[in-house]
Design a protein around this motif. Structure first.
Motif, short mmCIF file in Angstrom:
data_model
loop_
_atom_site.label_atom_id
_atom_site.label_comp_id
_atom_site.label_asym_id
_atom_site.label_seq_id
_atom_site.Cartn_x
_atom_site.Cartn_y
_atom_site.Cartn_z
N MET A 151 0.63 -0.22 0.00
CA MET A 151 0.00 0.00 0.00
C MET A 151 0.77 0.27 0.00
SD MET A 151 -1.32 -1.82 1.82
CE MET A 151 -1.73 -2.43 2.28
N LYS A 152 0.71 0.34 -3.21
CA LYS A 152 0.92 1.42 -2.80
C LYS A 152 0.56 0.94 -1.52
CE LYS A 152 -0.78 3.45 -6.41
NZ LYS A 152 -1.60 3.32 -6.40
N LEU A 153 2.66 1.41 -0.92
CA LEU A 153 2.58 1.18 -0.12
C LEU A 153 1.79 1.47 0.22
CD1 LEU A 153 3.16 0.13 0.12
CD2 LEU A 153 3.68 0.05 0.41
N SER A 154 0.10 1.41 0.00
CA SER A 154 -0.90 1.96 0.18
C SER A 154 -1.24 1.89 0.30
CB SER A 154 -0.33 2.35 0.03
OG SER A 154 -0.72 2.13 0.14
N ARG A 155 -2.00 1.25 -0.67
CA ARG A 155 -3.45 1.24 -0.42
C ARG A 155 -3.73 -0.15 0.12
NH1 ARG A 155 -5.82 3.36 -5.28
NH2 ARG A 155 -5.60 5.30 -5.20
N LYS A 156 -3.47 -0.48 1.52
CA LYS A 156 -3.16 -1.77 1.75
C LYS A 156 -3.71 -2.40 2.99
CE LYS A 156 -0.71 -0.40 -1.39
NZ LYS A 156 -0.80 -0.05 -1.25
N VAL A 211 -6.15 -3.72 -9.78
CA VAL A 211 -5.43 -2.59 -9.19
C VAL A 211 -6.41 -1.73 -8.41
CG1 VAL A 211 -3.84 -2.57 -11.15
CG2 VAL A 211 -5.75 -0.97 -11.12
N VAL A 212 -5.88 -0.86 -7.59
CA VAL A 212 -6.68 0.17 -6.93
C VAL A 212 -6.19 1.49 -7.49
CG1 VAL A 212 -7.34 1.23 -4.73
CG2 VAL A 212 -6.93 -1.24 -4.86
N GLY A 213 -6.99 2.09 -8.35
CA GLY A 213 -6.57 3.33 -9.01
C GLY A 213 -6.30 3.15 -10.48
N ASP A 248 -2.06 -9.18 -24.25
CA ASP A 248 -3.28 -8.40 -24.08
C ASP A 248 -3.59 -8.32 -22.59
OD1 ASP A 248 -5.58 -7.00 -24.55
OD2 ASP A 248 -6.75 -8.73 -25.20
N VAL A 249 -3.67 -7.10 -22.06
CA VAL A 249 -3.89 -6.89 -20.62
C VAL A 249 -5.19 -6.14 -20.40
CG1 VAL A 249 -3.08 -5.61 -18.59
CG2 VAL A 249 -1.47 -6.94 -19.95
N GLU A 250 -5.96 -6.58 -19.41
CA GLU A 250 -7.15 -5.86 -18.97
C GLU A 250 -6.93 -5.42 -17.53
OE1 GLU A 250 -11.88 -6.61 -17.87
OE2 GLU A 250 -10.83 -8.01 -19.20
N ILE A 251 -6.97 -4.12 -17.29
CA ILE A 251 -6.81 -3.59 -15.94
C ILE A 251 -8.19 -3.54 -15.28
CG2 ILE A 251 -6.07 -1.63 -14.53
CD1 ILE A 251 -3.79 -3.09 -15.93
N VAL A 252 -8.31 -4.20 -14.13
CA VAL A 252 -9.59 -4.27 -13.40
C VAL A 252 -9.47 -3.40 -12.16
CG1 VAL A 252 -11.26 -5.78 -12.29
CG2 VAL A 252 -9.92 -6.61 -14.26
N ASP A 253 -10.36 -2.43 -12.03
CA ASP A 253 -10.27 -1.46 -10.94
C ASP A 253 -11.07 -1.92 -9.73
OD1 ASP A 253 -9.42 0.89 -9.75
OD2 ASP A 253 -11.20 2.00 -10.37
N PHE A 254 -10.51 -1.66 -8.53
CA PHE A 254 -11.20 -1.92 -7.28
C PHE A 254 -11.16 -0.66 -6.42
CE2 PHE A 254 -9.91 -6.05 -8.79
CZ PHE A 254 -11.00 -6.86 -8.49
N GLY A 279 -10.00 -16.65 -8.78
CA GLY A 279 -9.79 -16.82 -10.20
C GLY A 279 -10.42 -15.77 -11.07
N GLU A 280 -10.91 -14.68 -10.46
CA GLU A 280 -11.48 -13.59 -11.25
C GLU A 280 -10.39 -12.72 -11.86
OE1 GLU A 280 -14.04 -11.51 -8.60
OE2 GLU A 280 -15.29 -13.27 -8.16
N LEU A 281 -9.18 -12.82 -11.32
CA LEU A 281 -8.02 -12.10 -11.82
C LEU A 281 -6.90 -13.09 -12.08
CD1 LEU A 281 -7.85 -9.22 -9.15
CD2 LEU A 281 -8.83 -9.04 -11.45
N ASP A 282 -5.94 -12.67 -12.90
CA ASP A 282 -4.73 -13.46 -13.10
C ASP A 282 -3.60 -12.95 -12.21
OD1 ASP A 282 -5.75 -15.13 -15.32
OD2 ASP A 282 -5.89 -13.20 -16.33
N LEU A 283 -3.55 -11.64 -12.02
CA LEU A 283 -2.56 -10.97 -11.18
C LEU A 283 -3.24 -9.81 -10.46
CD1 LEU A 283 0.33 -10.54 -13.80
CD2 LEU A 283 0.37 -12.17 -11.90
N ASN A 284 -2.60 -9.33 -9.40
CA ASN A 284 -2.98 -8.00 -8.91
C ASN A 284 -1.71 -7.23 -8.58
OD1 ASN A 284 -2.30 -8.42 -6.08
ND2 ASN A 284 -4.28 -9.43 -5.80
N GLN A 285 -1.85 -5.92 -8.55
CA GLN A 285 -0.69 -5.07 -8.25
C GLN A 285 -1.22 -3.85 -7.49
OE1 GLN A 285 1.17 -1.80 -9.43
NE2 GLN A 285 2.04 -2.64 -7.55
N PHE A 286 -1.18 -3.96 -6.17
CA PHE A 286 -1.71 -2.87 -5.35
C PHE A 286 -1.13 -2.88 -3.94
CE2 PHE A 286 -4.07 -6.34 -3.69
CZ PHE A 286 -4.50 -5.97 -2.43
N GLN A 287 -0.43 -3.95 -3.57
CA GLN A 287 -0.11 -4.18 -2.16
C GLN A 287 1.37 -4.40 -1.95
OE1 GLN A 287 -1.80 -8.07 -1.00
NE2 GLN A 287 -1.51 -8.71 -3.13
#
Length: 293
Positions: free
Chosen positions: A1-6, A38-40, A59-65, A78-86
Motif C-alpha cells: 500500500m501502494k505502499l498503500s493502499r493496503k 489494481v486500486v486506481g 493483451d492486458v485488462e486492468i480491473v479497478d477496485f 480466479g477472477e483475476l490473473d494478477l494484482n498489483q496494489f499491495q
C-alpha cells in the motif's frame, strides 16, 4: 500500500482457479486478456502499461477496485490473473487470515507513507491531546503508528514494529490521540482531525500534493523491504512466463515509470528485488504474524 493502499476484513470464498495457466499470448480464461487487479485504474500510467504489454504481444485488462480488501479475494477466486496494489506485509496478513497462499512474482516500487494536515504546517504545531487519523487495515495501521512515533506524536511499547496496534500506544508518553478509518476515508477526515496518515493512492484525490506531507517514513531503509509493492499471483504461477514478462515490462518501460513518478509526486523508489528475496520476506512476515497468534 501502494505502499498503500493496503488491508483486511476478509470474507474469502473457496479457491476456484489455482490451475489457471498461460494460454496463447495471455493468461486469461480461454486465451483472453491477462486480468490485473489494481486500486486506481484511472492513473494514466496503466494505459501506458497496457499499450507497452500489447507491443510485446500480451493483451492486458486492468480491473479497478475501490477498496484494498477486494483484489486478493478476486485473485484467489480466479477472477483475476494478477494484482498489483499491495506490499508484502499486506499480502502476508491476507494469506494468514484467509489460509490462502498467494505469492509475489515481481517487485514494482516502494513509497513513503505520509502524514498530512490542512490545519497545521508541522508536527510541532499539532497541540497535545489532538486527534490524528490513520488507516484501519492492520498493515498500514502499524506502519502509520511507526510514522507517528518517528514524528514524536506517539510512543509505542517496545519501540513499535510492523505488528503494532492501538493497544501498543503508551498514552502517558504520547502527544496525540489516534483514531482509525478505512484508508479511502482518511483524506476526508482532515477537516475534523489535526492530521491524517494518507496512502499514496488517495493523496491526489484529496487535492493534496506529496510535498504537503508534514512527516513520512524512509523507503530507502533496508528494513523497509516488507513494504515494497508487488505483483501477486496464485501459488504455482511463479514461473509463468507471461506474468514474469509483464513484471519486466513494468520495471523496464521508461514511459510507465515516468507515469508512476508523475502520479506519486516523484516519491516512488523503483526496486528490482529478486523474487526469491520477496518470497523469503513474505515467509518471514507470515511466520511472525502466526507467532503472534
Amino acid at each position: 500500500m501502494k505502499l498503500s493502499r493496503k488491508i483486511l476484513a476478509v470474507a474469502v470464498a473457496p479457491l476456484l482457479a489455482l490451475g489457471m495457466a498461460a494460454c496463447g499470448s495471455a493468461a486469461g480464461d480461454e486465451g483472453g486478456p491477462v486480468k490485473i487487479g489494481v486500486v486506481g485504474a484511472s492513473d494514466p500510467y496503466w494505459a501506458t502499461y497496457t499499450e507497452a504489454a500489447k507491443a510485446e504481444g500480451i493483451d492486458v485488462e486492468i480491473v479497478d477496485f475501490g477498496e484494498y480488501t477486494l483484489p486478493n479475494p478476486a485473485l484467489t477466486e480466479g477472477e483475476l490473473d494478477l494484482n498489483q496494489f499491495q506490499h508484502i506485509v499486506y499480502l502476508a496478513r491476507y494469506n494468514v487470515a484467509s489460509g490462502e497462499d498467494l505469492i509475489p512474482v515481481g517487485s514494482t516500487a516502494i513509497y513513503p507513507l505520509g502524514l498530512y494536515s490542512t490545519q497545521y504546517d508541522s508536527v510541532e504545531d499539532i497541540p497535545a491531546g489532538a486527534t490524528v487519523a490513520i488507516p484501519n487495515d492492520e498493515s498500514n495501521l502499524s506502519r502509520g503508528l511507526l510514522v507517528l512515533q518517528s514524528a514524536g506524536l506517539v510512543s509505542l511499547a517496545g519501540g513499535g514494529s510492523a505488528f503494532s496496534t492501538l493497544d501498543d500506544i503508551e498514552e502517558a508518553k504520547s502527544k496525540v490521540k489516534v483514531t482509525t478509518l478505512e484508508a479511502s476515508l482518511t483524506p476526508t477526515s482532515l477537516p475534523d482531525v489535526a492530521a491524517a496518515i494518507i496512502n499514496n493512492d488517495f493523496v491526489g484525490d484529496a487535492g493534496l500534493k506529496f510535498e504537503d506531507a508534514i512527516a513520512q517514513d524512509d523507503p530507502s531503509d533496508p528494513a523497509a523491504i516488507p513494504y515494497v509493492n508487488i505483483f501477486a499471483a496464485r501459488a504455482g504461477e511463479e514461473n509463468n512466463e507471461t506474468y514474469l514478462k509483464l513484471v519486466e515490462i513494468y520495471q523496464n518501460t521508461q514511459s510507465v515509470q515516468d507515469g508512476v513518478q508523475e502520479v506519486s509526486g516523484n516519491t516512488a523508489e523503483f526496486l528490482k528485488v529478486p523474487v526469491e528475496d520477496l518470497s523469503t520476506s513474505l515467509a518471514k512476515v507470515q511466520k511472525d504474524i502466526e507467532a503472534l497468534g
